[in-house]
Design an enzyme around this catalytic site. Sequence first.
Site: not given
Ligand code: FNR
Length: 372
Positions: A113, A163, A172, A267, A269, A302, A324
């Site tokens: 990230s 992104t 949130r 996505s 996110h 997911g 996650r």
């Molecule tokens: C994210 N996601 C995310 N995406 C991105 O492009 N840059 C980022 O810095 C972040 N930071 C971030 C922090 C946290 C705590 C979460 C849970 C998610 C989104 C991430 O890349 C991804 O799209 C999702 O997490 C996918 O969903 P699942 O697998 O968590 O259900």
Amino acid sequence: MSQPAGQQLPVSYAEWESRARSVLAKGPFDYIDGGAGYEDTIRVNREAFRSWRLQPQVLRNVSKRDARVTLFGKTYPAPVMLAPISIQGIAHPLGELASARAAAALGVPFILSTVSSRPLEEVAAVMGNAPRWFQLFWPNDPDVTASLLRRAEAAGYSAIVLTVDLPVYGWRERDIRNGYNPFQVGEGIANFVTDPAFRAKLRKPPEQDWQAAISLFGSIFFHPSLSWADLPFLRLHTKLPILIKGILNMQDAELALRYGADGIVVSNHGGRQVDGEVASLDVLPDVLDIVRGRIPVLMDSGIRNGPDVIKAISLGASAILFGRPYIYGLAVAGETGVGRVIQNLFTDLDLTMANCGIRSIAEMNRTFLIRR
Ligand code: FNR
């Protein structure tokens, strides 16, 4: 396994999550676990996976299986990458260094990230030649943007994941209730305070005036004025493939193609931006119909286990991003935890492929799926 009784690492996603909840403070746990609003989008992401059922085919000699995929000329052990997740230092003291090492040991691409707890060069240094991509939140400052791209390229990141679904923060509710904003205290600005273009804009070096650095970061991080017409700037400043992450709308898939994206990540996110949104899995087929194989279409949001990977790939995704689950592995057991989460996913994927009569990624298609 070899661990002492009582020390076993979790197996299921639910167990990793509950162990992570018990080791993390409420602020960080909720930041990771939570989503926008009522978190309805998080729920529909799971419902979408449940609504597709696998329909195995039998007696197909599945003694040899191979989950490898090739993307942008590089071959990976499975169609799985670690999603870009911000500020991993809140989950574990080593943060991204631990996740990146675990990914490197297994050859799984790690997507760093922009708002990481460790600078991109430090993360690259622990990965050797292992595959890594850089996720870009496009700052509202062309010098810093160009500089980040230059550094990512120099440090061996082999693709840029732009992104686009975060023009501003999502609503949130858990973070608001907890009063949790790690960025306000300078968590996640490692790539900025080490950036020459960013430093040049400060009167004093960040080490001498941390508050000024945080405040400059705050003023350039969000970039809500971005539009499609800005994309050529990126093309001009990097020769790496550019994937656009956060596509959920067919019109945007068309535009991504028109503006020369090398890949798309469907996505939402992980349900963190818009409550009441469509599940990414539910729009994947429509996006694929528009793209018609011209560029790779990846997806996330997911995915929790091997069958989920098979569902997404059988619908036509080129690969998936896993979010996650690995961060819970990181919180519970650092590098070992991330490694275990990925290995479990890979083993589950392999066994489920065999039990579905699938020998390779190329064989995955809609004949293995039925919509409930
Ligand atoms: C994210 N996601 C995310 N995406 C991105 O492009 N840059 C980022 O810095 C972040 N930071 C971030 C922090 C946290 C705590 C979460 C849970 C998610 C989104 C991430 O890349 C991804 O799209 C999702 O997490 C996918 O969903 P699942 O697998 O968590 O259900």
